[in-house]
Design an enzyme around this catalytic site. Structure first.
Site, short mmCIF file in Angstrom:
data_model
loop_
_atom_site.label_atom_id
_atom_site.label_comp_id
_atom_site.label_asym_id
_atom_site.label_seq_id
_atom_site.Cartn_x
_atom_site.Cartn_y
_atom_site.Cartn_z
N ASN A 84 -13.21 6.04 5.22
CA ASN A 84 -12.30 5.53 4.19
C ASN A 84 -11.86 6.72 3.34
O ASN A 84 -12.64 7.21 2.54
CB ASN A 84 -13.04 4.48 3.35
CG ASN A 84 -12.22 4.01 2.16
OD1 ASN A 84 -11.01 4.23 2.10
ND2 ASN A 84 -12.87 3.36 1.20
N LYS A 144 -9.69 6.79 1.04
CA LYS A 144 -9.30 6.39 -0.31
C LYS A 144 -7.97 7.05 -0.72
O LYS A 144 -7.10 7.22 0.12
CB LYS A 144 -10.41 6.71 -1.31
CG LYS A 144 -11.79 6.22 -0.85
CD LYS A 144 -12.80 6.27 -1.94
CE LYS A 144 -14.18 5.99 -1.37
NZ LYS A 144 -15.17 5.69 -2.37
N HIS A 162 -12.87 -3.97 -0.56
CA HIS A 162 -13.66 -2.81 -1.00
C HIS A 162 -14.00 -2.97 -2.48
O HIS A 162 -13.18 -3.48 -3.26
CB HIS A 162 -12.87 -1.52 -0.76
CG HIS A 162 -13.71 -0.30 -0.93
ND1 HIS A 162 -14.01 0.22 -2.17
CD2 HIS A 162 -14.34 0.49 -0.02
CE1 HIS A 162 -14.78 1.29 -2.01
NE2 HIS A 162 -15.00 1.48 -0.72
N GLU A 213 -13.95 -0.99 -4.86
CA GLU A 213 -12.98 -0.39 -5.79
C GLU A 213 -11.77 -1.30 -5.98
O GLU A 213 -11.17 -1.35 -7.05
CB GLU A 213 -12.56 1.00 -5.27
CG GLU A 213 -13.70 2.00 -5.44
CD GLU A 213 -13.72 3.14 -4.45
OE1 GLU A 213 -12.72 3.35 -3.74
OE2 GLU A 213 -14.76 3.83 -4.38
N GLU A 226 -22.03 -2.55 1.17
CA GLU A 226 -21.89 -1.35 0.35
C GLU A 226 -22.40 -1.62 -1.07
O GLU A 226 -21.66 -2.17 -1.91
CB GLU A 226 -20.42 -0.95 0.26
CG GLU A 226 -19.79 -0.61 1.58
CD GLU A 226 -18.63 0.35 1.40
OE1 GLU A 226 -18.69 1.43 1.96
OE2 GLU A 226 -17.69 0.02 0.68
N GLY A 256 -20.16 6.82 -3.70
CA GLY A 256 -19.67 8.02 -4.36
C GLY A 256 -20.62 8.60 -5.38
O GLY A 256 -20.23 9.45 -6.19
N SER A 309 -22.60 6.70 0.03
CA SER A 309 -23.13 8.07 0.09
C SER A 309 -23.80 8.40 1.42
O SER A 309 -24.85 9.05 1.46
CB SER A 309 -24.09 8.31 -1.09
OG SER A 309 -23.38 8.17 -2.32
#
Ligand code: PEP
Length: 259
Positions: free
Chosen positions: A9, A11, A95, A97, A174, A180, A220
C-alpha cells in the site's frame, strides 16, 4: 492450501514517474518468483503507468479505494469500471486511515466491497482495533463489529456470487496502533486476532470458505519480522505500507512469505 498474498500500500506516495522507477526495480527483484501472490497499490494517478510496466508480470495491480457507484455526480471519486480500465484486480477497502481521516464507516466500506465484488475486483478489506480499544480489552468486539458490518448482506445479497466464491475476499487484520509506528503485534497476538476473524468468517460463510479466505497481517511489517508472522497458522500474508516503498525491502518480504 492458501497461497500467501503480499500487497504493498503505497498510500500518498510516488508520482507517476517515481512509481515507474519503483515498479521496474521490483519487477526485476521478484521476476519468476512463485508460491506467492504479489500486489502493488499505487495512488490513482500512477495506476495507468504502473499498469503498463506490470503487463505480463507476476505482480498484480491494486487500488487504494473505490466508490460504489459506477458513474454520476460524485466529484472526486473513482469507480470500479474506471479501475478495471487500467487492469486493476484488487482494491483496498476500509483502511484505518480512510476510517480515521475520511469518515468511512462499516456501512460505506460494505458498499465499496460489494461494488468491487460485483465487478470482479478482489477486495482487501481492512479491520483492526486502535490502542485504546486494545487496552480496554475491546479487540474482539471491534473486530466482530467491523467484520460483520463490512461483510453485511453477503453472500445472500450479492447477486451472482455463491458462498464458495466469497473466498476471493482478502481480509487484512491491521491493528491501528501498529500501522506506521514501528510497533508490530507479536506473532502470537496477531495469530489470536486472525483465528478470531477466521471464526467470524466461518459463521458468515461456513467453515470451508473460511478456511480458504486469506487473512493478511498489516502493521509495521519488515523483512526482519515477516518470517515469524508467516509461521503462524492463520497468517496468510501481509499488507505492507512503509516497507513497500523500497523495492529491496518489499522483495525481501515477498521472498520470506513464499510457501
Ligand atoms: C498499511 O498502510 O496498511 C500499513 C500496514 O503500513 P505500515 O506497514 O507502514 O505500518
Amino acid at each position: 492450501m492458501r497461497t500467501p498474498i503480499i500487497a504493498g500500500n503505497w498510500k500518498l506516495n510516488k508520482t507517476s514517474r517515481e512509481a515507474i522507477v519503483l515498479v521496474e526495480e521490483l519487477k526485476r527483484e521478484v521476476a519468476d518468483l512463485e508460491g506467492v501472490d504479489i500486489v502493488v497499490c499505487p495512488p490513482f494517478t500512477a495506476l495507468e503507468s504502473v499498469s503498463e510496466v506490470l503487463t505480463e508480470t507476476n505482480i498484480a495491480l491494486g487500488a487504494q479505494n473505490v466508490y460504489w457507484a459506477d458513474s454520476g455526480a460524485f466529484t472526486g471519486e473513482i469507480s470500479t469500471p474506471m479501475l478495471k480500465d487500467f487492469g486493476v484486480q484488487y482494491v483496498i477497502v476500509g483502511h484505518s486511515e480512510r476510517r480515521q481521516y475520511f469518515g468511512e464507516t462499516n456501512e460505506t466500506v460494505n458498499k465499496r466491497l460489494r461494488a468491487a465484488l460485483a465487478h470482479g475486483l478482489t477486495p482487501i478489506v481492512c479491520v483492526g482495533e486502535n490502542l485504546a480499544e486494545r487496552e480496554a480489552d475491546q479487540t474482539f468486539a471491534v473486530l466482530q463489529t467491523q467484520v460483520q458490518g463490512s461483510l453485511a448482506g453477503l453472500p445472500a445479497g450479492q447477486a451472482g456470487l455463491t458462498c464458495d466464491e466469497m473466498n476471493k475476499i482478502v481480509v487484512a487484520y491491521e491493528p491501528v496502533w501498529a500501522i506506521g509506528t514501528g510497533k508490530t503485534a507479536t506473532p502470537s497476538m496477531a495469530q489470536e486476532a486472525h483465528a478470531f476473524v477466521r471464526g467470524l468468517l466461518a459463521k458468515i460463510f461456513g467453515p470451508d470458505t473460511a478456511q480458504s479466505v486469506r487473512i493478511q497481517y498489516g502493521g509495521s511489517v519488515t523483512p526482519e519480522n515477516i518470517a515469524a508472522l508467516m509461521s503462524q497458522p492463520d497468517i496468510d500474508g501481509a499488507l505492507v505500507g512503509g516497507a513497500s516503498l523500497k523495492a529491496a525491502s518489499f522483495a525481501a518480504i515477498i521472498n520470506a512469505a513464499r510457501k
